[in-house]
Design an enzyme around this catalytic site. Sequence first.
Site, PDB file in Angstrom:
ATOM      1  N   CYS A   1      31.001  24.283  -2.483  1.00 32.97           N
ATOM      2  CA  CYS A   1      29.885  24.135  -3.413  1.00 32.97           C
ATOM      3  C   CYS A   1      28.703  23.440  -2.744  1.00 32.97           C
ATOM      4  O   CYS A   1      28.872  22.468  -2.005  1.00 32.97           O
ATOM      5  CB  CYS A   1      30.309  23.329  -4.642  1.00 32.97           C
ATOM      6  SG  CYS A   1      31.350  24.227  -5.790  1.00 32.97           S
TER       7      CYS A   1
ATOM      8  N   ARG B   1      35.412  24.214   0.990  1.00 36.34           N
ATOM      9  CA  ARG B   1      35.450  22.907   1.632  1.00 36.34           C
ATOM     10  C   ARG B   1      36.870  22.381   1.847  1.00 36.34           C
ATOM     11  O   ARG B   1      37.187  21.820   2.900  1.00 36.34           O
ATOM     12  CB  ARG B   1      34.649  21.915   0.786  1.00 36.34           C
ATOM     13  CG  ARG B   1      34.671  20.529   1.360  1.00 36.34           C
ATOM     14  CD  ARG B   1      33.790  19.564   0.594  1.00 36.34           C
ATOM     15  NE  ARG B   1      33.788  18.300   1.295  1.00 36.34           N
ATOM     16  CZ  ARG B   1      33.069  18.044   2.373  1.00 36.34           C
ATOM     17  NH1 ARG B   1      32.298  18.975   2.874  1.00 36.34           N
ATOM     18  NH2 ARG B   1      33.126  16.867   2.969  1.00 36.34           N
TER      19      ARG B   1
ATOM     20  N   ASP C   1      33.469  16.166 -11.957  1.00 38.07           N
ATOM     21  CA  ASP C   1      33.719  17.586 -12.202  1.00 38.07           C
ATOM     22  C   ASP C   1      33.572  17.982 -13.670  1.00 38.07           C
ATOM     23  O   ASP C   1      33.680  19.165 -14.001  1.00 38.07           O
ATOM     24  CB  ASP C   1      35.115  17.973 -11.708  1.00 38.07           C
ATOM     25  CG  ASP C   1      35.153  18.210 -10.208  1.00 38.07           C
ATOM     26  OD1 ASP C   1      34.075  18.238  -9.579  1.00 38.07           O
ATOM     27  OD2 ASP C   1      36.253  18.372  -9.655  1.00 38.07           O
TER      28      ASP C   1
ATOM     29  N   PRO D   1      29.799  14.585   3.389  1.00 38.19           N
ATOM     30  CA  PRO D   1      30.199  14.511   4.795  1.00 38.19           C
ATOM     31  C   PRO D   1      31.693  14.307   4.960  1.00 38.19           C
ATOM     32  O   PRO D   1      32.369  13.739   4.109  1.00 38.19           O
ATOM     33  CB  PRO D   1      29.416  13.294   5.315  1.00 38.19           C
ATOM     34  CG  PRO D   1      29.174  12.458   4.104  1.00 38.19           C
ATOM     35  CD  PRO D   1      28.988  13.431   2.978  1.00 38.19           C
ATOM     36  N   VAL D   2      32.190  14.764   6.113  1.00 43.04           N
ATOM     37  CA  VAL D   2      33.617  14.627   6.410  1.00 43.04           C
ATOM     38  C   VAL D   2      33.903  13.358   7.207  1.00 43.04           C
ATOM     39  O   VAL D   2      35.023  13.158   7.669  1.00 43.04           O
ATOM     40  CB  VAL D   2      34.129  15.858   7.188  1.00 43.04           C
ATOM     41  CG1 VAL D   2      34.014  17.111   6.349  1.00 43.04           C
ATOM     42  CG2 VAL D   2      33.381  16.016   8.513  1.00 43.04           C
ATOM     43  N   ASP D   3      32.906  12.508   7.349  1.00 44.10           N
ATOM     44  CA  ASP D   3      33.076  11.302   8.163  1.00 44.10           C
ATOM     45  C   ASP D   3      34.233  10.434   7.684  1.00 44.10           C
ATOM     46  O   ASP D   3      34.991   9.888   8.501  1.00 44.10           O
ATOM     47  CB  ASP D   3      31.789  10.467   8.157  1.00 44.10           C
ATOM     48  CG  ASP D   3      30.643  11.164   8.869  1.00 44.10           C
ATOM     49  OD1 ASP D   3      30.871  12.261   9.410  1.00 44.10           O
ATOM     50  OD2 ASP D   3      29.527  10.622   8.868  1.00 44.10           O
ATOM     51  N   LEU D   4      34.375  10.264   6.368  1.00 43.27           N
ATOM     52  CA  LEU D   4      35.451   9.422   5.840  1.00 43.27           C
ATOM     53  C   LEU D   4      36.809   9.947   6.279  1.00 43.27           C
ATOM     54  O   LEU D   4      37.695   9.176   6.676  1.00 43.27           O
ATOM     55  CB  LEU D   4      35.382   9.367   4.314  1.00 43.27           C
ATOM     56  CG  LEU D   4      34.190   8.634   3.697  1.00 43.27           C
ATOM     57  CD1 LEU D   4      34.160   8.869   2.190  1.00 43.27           C
ATOM     58  CD2 LEU D   4      34.249   7.144   3.993  1.00 43.27           C
TER      59      LEU D   4
ATOM     60  N   LYS E   1      34.576   3.927   1.041  1.00 44.65           N
ATOM     61  CA  LYS E   1      34.203   4.560  -0.221  1.00 44.65           C
ATOM     62  C   LYS E   1      35.381   5.405  -0.676  1.00 44.65           C
ATOM     63  O   LYS E   1      36.055   6.033   0.137  1.00 44.65           O
ATOM     64  CB  LYS E   1      32.958   5.442  -0.017  1.00 44.65           C
ATOM     65  CG  LYS E   1      32.503   6.200  -1.237  1.00 44.65           C
ATOM     66  CD  LYS E   1      31.300   7.068  -0.893  1.00 44.65           C
ATOM     67  CE  LYS E   1      30.843   7.881  -2.101  1.00 44.65           C
ATOM     68  NZ  LYS E   1      29.689   8.749  -1.763  1.00 44.65           N
ATOM     69  N   VAL E   2      35.640   5.420  -1.972  1.00 46.68           N
ATOM     70  CA  VAL E   2      36.757   6.213  -2.483  1.00 46.68           C
ATOM     71  C   VAL E   2      36.493   7.695  -2.234  1.00 46.68           C
ATOM     72  O   VAL E   2      35.423   8.211  -2.554  1.00 46.68           O
ATOM     73  CB  VAL E   2      36.972   5.960  -3.990  1.00 46.68           C
ATOM     74  CG1 VAL E   2      38.064   6.887  -4.532  1.00 46.68           C
ATOM     75  CG2 VAL E   2      37.350   4.507  -4.237  1.00 46.68           C
TER      76      VAL E   2
END
Length: 429
Positions: free
Chosen positions: A126, A102, A316, A132-135, A171-172
Site C-alpha cells: 500500500c 510489503r 487499519d 521503512p524497513v529499518d526497524l 518504535k512499536v
Amino acid sequence: MDRIKIVGGNKLNGVIPISGAKNAALPLMIASLLTDDTLTLENVPHLADVEQLIRILSNHGVDYSVNGRREHQNGPYSRTIHFTARNIVDTTAPYELVSRMRASFWVIGPLLARMGEANVSLPGGCAIGTRPVDLLLDALLALGAEIDIENGYAKAKARNGLVGARYKFPKVSVGATHVMLMAATLAKGETIIENAAREPEVANLADCLNAMGAKISGAGSSTIHVQGVTNLSGARVRIIPDRIEAGTYAMAVAMTGGDVLLEGAQESQLSCVLETLRQAGAEINETNSGLRVVRNGHGIQPVDITTDPFPGFPTDLQAQFMGLMTRAKGTSHITETIFENRFMHVQELARLGAKISLSGQTATVEGVERLKGAQVMATDLRASVSLVIAGLAAEGETIVNRVYHLDRGFERLEEKLSRCGADVKRISG
C-alpha cells in the site's frame, strides 16, 4: 478492471461470517520456511495477498496443497493449506514478486535463520507512507546478521548462525516483531524482545511457532522471551478471526442501521473499537457465536479517535471510521499516529459530499445530513472499504473503481454484504 456498484439506503440485517485474519495468515505462512516438515494452516482466507505470498514461497521451493470447503451454506470458503519447505532452492526474493506486497519482505528472517543467508528486494504494498524497513533490519543486526543494501536488495548473512540478544524496538512495529520472533527461534541462546508489538496476530504467530517446537513466552505483552532451538518441526495451527474485517462490518452496520451477527468475531480483539462504536450509538453484545451489532433509529454520534498500536484504535480501521463519521450529528476529530500519509481517502469521500479538513495528522470531520452517490477511486486497501461504507448510506448509485485493493484484504465482501440486504454488485471488466 473490476468495480463495485452500490445503491445506498438499505439497512443491514443477518449474519456475516468473519474470515481468517490476513494479518495473521501472512506471517504464519512465512513461518513454514523455518522447518523442513509440513506446516498445516486452517482458516486461511482467499485473498489476493495470500495468493501472492504463495507464489513467493513457491519461488523459494515451498510445496503446498489446498483443501477448501464451506463450513456452512452461507459461510466463508474456509481453506486448509499444507506448506512443506523441505528443500529451499533459492534464498533470493526478487523485485517482481516482493514489490507487489510489503509483507513478503518478512521472508528475510526465516531464510536468514535457517539458511544463513537471504537476498530480498525492498518491499512494495500500500502507498500509505514510507514504512521503512529499518526497524526490521536493525533487529536482525542485533542477532548478529551482516546486512548490505545494494541495488534495491537487502543482502543478509549470518555466517555462523544468529545469536540471541536483548533488543528494544525504538518504535512499536508489528512487522519487525514478526520477523525478529521468527528469526530468534533458531538463534543460539536467549532473545529478549522489548517494546514488542502486542497485536493478537503476534500472539497467533507465537502460538504457531511454539506448536512447531519453539520456546516463546510473553507474546501479547510488550516483552517477549525466546529460547533458541536447533530445529523446528511441523504443526497444525488455526488462523484467528480477522478483527479488522469484523470492525469494518461493525462500522457498516453502525452506518446503515440494522442488526447483524458477526460470526466468529471476538470482543477481546476489538475492545477499543467496540467501545468507540458504542459511543457512536451502536449496541454491541458478545454472544456464543460472535458479536451482535445493532443500530436502530438513533443517529450517529461524533467521537474523536487517535490511532495507536494494540490495544489502541487500529490504524487499519481509521479510514472506515472516518466514513462512518461523515454522517455523524456533529464534528469529530481523527488523528493518525502510525503512518504519515493515510488520509488519501479524504478526497474521495468528499466526492460523496463529506466535509473533511486536514491539519497535519488530524482530520476534522463535520457530519452531513446526507451523502450522494458518485464515481470514486480506491487508493489503498482500507481506504477502498471506507468508500464502500459511505456508499451504503449514500443516496443513489456509488461506483468504487480499482477494487483490486479490496481483494487484497476482504474475502467476498460484496457477497457478504448483499446477503444482509445491501445492494452491492461487482462489475467485471
